[in-house]
Design a protein around this motif. Structure first.
Motif, PDB file in Angstrom:
ATOM      1  N   ARG A   1      32.837 -66.256 -42.061  1.00  0.00           N
ATOM      2  CA  ARG A   1      31.792 -67.743 -42.845  1.00  0.00           C
ATOM      3  C   ARG A   1      30.491 -67.146 -43.349  1.00  0.00           C
ATOM      4  O   ARG A   1      29.522 -67.804 -43.602  1.00  0.00           O
ATOM      5  CB  ARG A   1      31.252 -68.924 -41.879  1.00  0.00           C
TER       6      ARG A   1
ATOM      7  N   THR B   1      27.114 -65.103 -44.177  1.00  0.00           N
ATOM      8  CA  THR B   1      26.577 -64.527 -45.565  1.00  0.00           C
ATOM      9  C   THR B   1      26.638 -63.280 -46.016  1.00  0.00           C
ATOM     10  O   THR B   1      27.108 -62.423 -45.792  1.00  0.00           O
ATOM     11  CB  THR B   1      25.321 -65.240 -46.107  1.00  0.00           C
TER      12      THR B   1
ATOM     13  N   ARG C   1      33.101 -68.851 -52.583  1.00  0.00           N
ATOM     14  CA  ARG C   1      31.899 -68.024 -52.875  1.00  0.00           C
ATOM     15  C   ARG C   1      32.163 -66.869 -53.315  1.00  0.00           C
ATOM     16  O   ARG C   1      33.310 -66.382 -53.796  1.00  0.00           O
ATOM     17  CB  ARG C   1      31.248 -67.995 -51.088  1.00  0.00           C
TER      18      ARG C   1
ATOM     19  N   ARG D   1      21.173 -73.048 -44.777  1.00  0.00           N
ATOM     20  CA  ARG D   1      22.240 -72.767 -45.678  1.00  0.00           C
ATOM     21  C   ARG D   1      22.549 -71.513 -46.247  1.00  0.00           C
ATOM     22  O   ARG D   1      23.782 -71.467 -46.565  1.00  0.00           O
ATOM     23  CB  ARG D   1      22.762 -74.119 -46.664  1.00  0.00           C
TER      24      ARG D   1
ATOM     25  N   ASN E   1      27.781 -71.739 -41.669  1.00  0.00           N
ATOM     26  CA  ASN E   1      26.905 -72.814 -41.435  1.00  0.00           C
ATOM     27  C   ASN E   1      27.008 -73.453 -40.179  1.00  0.00           C
ATOM     28  O   ASN E   1      26.118 -73.762 -40.086  1.00  0.00           O
ATOM     29  CB  ASN E   1      28.740 -73.584 -42.478  1.00  0.00           C
TER      30      ASN E   1
ATOM     31  N   VAL F   1      23.388 -73.466 -39.297  1.00  0.00           N
ATOM     32  CA  VAL F   1      22.090 -74.084 -39.273  1.00  0.00           C
ATOM     33  C   VAL F   1      22.164 -75.431 -39.168  1.00  0.00           C
ATOM     34  O   VAL F   1      22.705 -76.098 -37.974  1.00  0.00           O
ATOM     35  CB  VAL F   1      22.609 -74.254 -40.811  1.00  0.00           C
TER      36      VAL F   1
ATOM     37  N   ARG G   1      21.867 -79.488 -37.315  1.00  0.00           N
ATOM     38  CA  ARG G   1      21.495 -80.690 -38.192  1.00  0.00           C
ATOM     39  C   ARG G   1      20.787 -81.071 -38.010  1.00  0.00           C
ATOM     40  O   ARG G   1      21.194 -82.434 -38.567  1.00  0.00           O
ATOM     41  CB  ARG G   1      23.231 -81.177 -36.910  1.00  0.00           C
TER      42      ARG G   1
END
Length: 507
Positions: free
Chosen positions: A86, A88, A113, A473, A478, A481, A483
């Protein structure tokens, strides 16, 4: 006994032959075929510039191809560097640059992605000879002459060579690479398999990500040592997981508490036959007692799993403590078990009192990559690893984790280090100050709450919670990040200026 991963792979091919090593949808790969595929890809790596000791980053979700790509690295004498699927592009670029990776194997297009383009945009990839796609490993395979020669390279791998570097963030926000030797990666997997009684007739659903030690060492390597058939899961879906358990008669399902909470709460669980499950191991987070009780309970209230055990581990030591098969339900529900063979556990406090958990033994990492200061801070002169967790040890040696010295929290089984999130959010226009803490969440265990101080007029006036989350984000995986976003006039601090996160958590 095999002391290197190439030896383990060869032994598995010899012992288990045509027995399925992996089942992934319609694809089935035997142990014998796994060896041949790994040899071919390892030869391809070598033809592309991978030399013994070179590093290869693997950035992909669970699959047969991930296992082949990873095992081929060590078969070619290299060092495996798994990264979170996940992550980046900038996050992976940082790992690639710091390890001087020779090759990158990526799942381009995963979750819609553009991984390869994102990676190239974030780094010059100065040391990287080639970026390969994990789904096209057939194109990587070397020619027959190269394949024949790769076995000599595998023969030269030594037990004390670095097998893998798994990155785990620190409280400063800068990730650290925990290095393990072949003998350590194999040894901890063997102990875990022995304590769990894993057998060749087991069918092991691997929900834990391969980039994590729980999926790689306690998944892939355990499968090679025992002959268990692995069923890799790329993304967790509760309905699909139940379908797989029922159809394939899955027997092993280790995972974070979130996995079992999702199964217990699934609307269609009563219609599924999950009775084949015999072993569940959890412990990636503080485990609610009621969860263990429900996992053991008969349907429809529970999952009726024959053996449920808890354990404690961390990237720097993989597994340190684990419950045993004959432990009472109370012991399993309220402790992380006792030290596993080869490990020592000590609490830095008076008998019966809580203190920092210290670990020592065969499975403690060699150290952090290129960071002797951090290594010395983590492992003292007597070899004790300072975990930063607070716990107690009872008279029987059972460990209870009671708190954390560090600010790290665990969301859905993944460690989140607030400093990293704070550094990202600090770059957002309109943010004057920010602190992130973990907040309780019924499904994920904990999620991030960002306490944000806006700058004065006009820049921060229009800053919204949605903008803060969106900014995070774009820059973070994820699970990192936040909430929740809470706007405050100022952060609580002590006289030395340190943010009082205890006050924020209480809030």
């Amino acid at each position: 006994m095999a002391t290197t991963l190439p030896q383990v792979l060869r032994d598995a091919a010899r012992r288990f032959g045509d027995h399925p090593a992996y089942v992934d949808g319609d694809r089935v790969l035997s142990f014998a075929a796994l060896l041949e595929r790994v040899r071919a890809v390892a030869a391809g790596y070598r033809a592309r510039g991978l030399e013994p000791g070179g590093r290869v980053v693997v950035w992909a979700p669970n699959s047969i191809d991930w296992a082949v790509a990873a095992l081929a690295v060590t078969y070619a004498g290299g060092t495996l560097v798994p990264v979170n699927s996940r992550y980046t592009g900038p996050e992976v670029a940082d790992v690639v640059d710091r390890t001087g990776a020779v090759l990158v194997v990526a799942a381009d297009g995963f979750l819609g992605r553009t991984q390869v383009a994102d990676l190239r945009a974030a780094s010059t990839l100065a040391t990287v000879a080639e970026v390969l796609e994990v789904t096209r490993l057939d194109d990587v395979a070397g020619d027959p002459g190269g394949i024949d020669g790769i076995d000599a390279v595998a023969d030269a791998v030594a037990a004390d060579d670095v097998a893998d570097i798994l990155f785990t963030s620190g409280t400063t926000g800068r990730s650290k690479g925990a290095m393990s030797a072949h003998r350590q990666t194999i040894g901890v997997a063997q102990v875990w398999a022995d304590l769990g009684g894993v057998r060749a007739d087991d069918r092991y659903l691997v929900v834990n990500p391969f980039f994590h030690s729980f999926g790689y060492k306690i998944g892939i390597v355990v499968g090679l040592l025992t002959g268990a058939t692995l069923y890799p899961v790329a993304t967790f879906d509760v309905d699909e997981t139940m379908r797989l358990i029922e159809r394939e008669r899955i027997t092993l399902l280790p995972g974070a508490p979130t996995i079992y909470q999702s199964l217990l709460g699934a609307p269609g669980r009563a219609e599924r036959d999950l009775s084949s499950l015999r072993l569940a191991v959890t412990g990636a987070a503080v485990v609610p007692v009621v969860l263990i009780e429900r996992m053991r309970a008969a349907a429809p209230e529970g999952l009726a799993i024959e053996q449920v055990v808890t354990a404690f581990g961390m990237t720097e030591a993989v597994v340190a403590t684990m419950c045993r098969q004959d432990d009472s339900a109370e012991t399993v529900a309220t402790t992380c078990g006792r030290a596993i063979p080869g490990m020592e556990v000590r609490v830095d406090a008076a008998a019966g009192e809580a203190g920092e958990l210290l670990l020592r033994g065969e499975h403690v990492m060699l150290g952090y990559l290129d960071d002797p200061a951090a290594t010395a801070e983590a492992i003292d002169a007597d070899g004790w690893l300072h975990t930063g967790d607070v716990g107690t040890v009872d008279d029987a040696g059972n460990l209870r984790i009671t708190d954390r010295l560090k600010d790290m929290y665990i969301s859905g089984g993944f460690n989140v280090y607030p400093a990293e999130v704070e550094q990202a959010l600090a770059r957002l226009d309109g943010v004057a100050d920010v602190a992130v803490v973990g907040s309780p969440d019924e499904r994920l265990g904990e999620v991030g709450t960002a306490y944000v101080v806006r700058v004065g007029q006009p820049a921060g006036a229009d800053l919204t919670a949605e903008a803060v989350v969106a900014f995070a984000r774009e820059r973070l995986a994820n699970f990192k990040v936040p909430r929740h976003v809470v706007f405050v006039e100022a952060l609580p601090r002590n006289l030395s200026g340190k943010v009082l996160k205890t006050a924020l958590r209480e809030d």
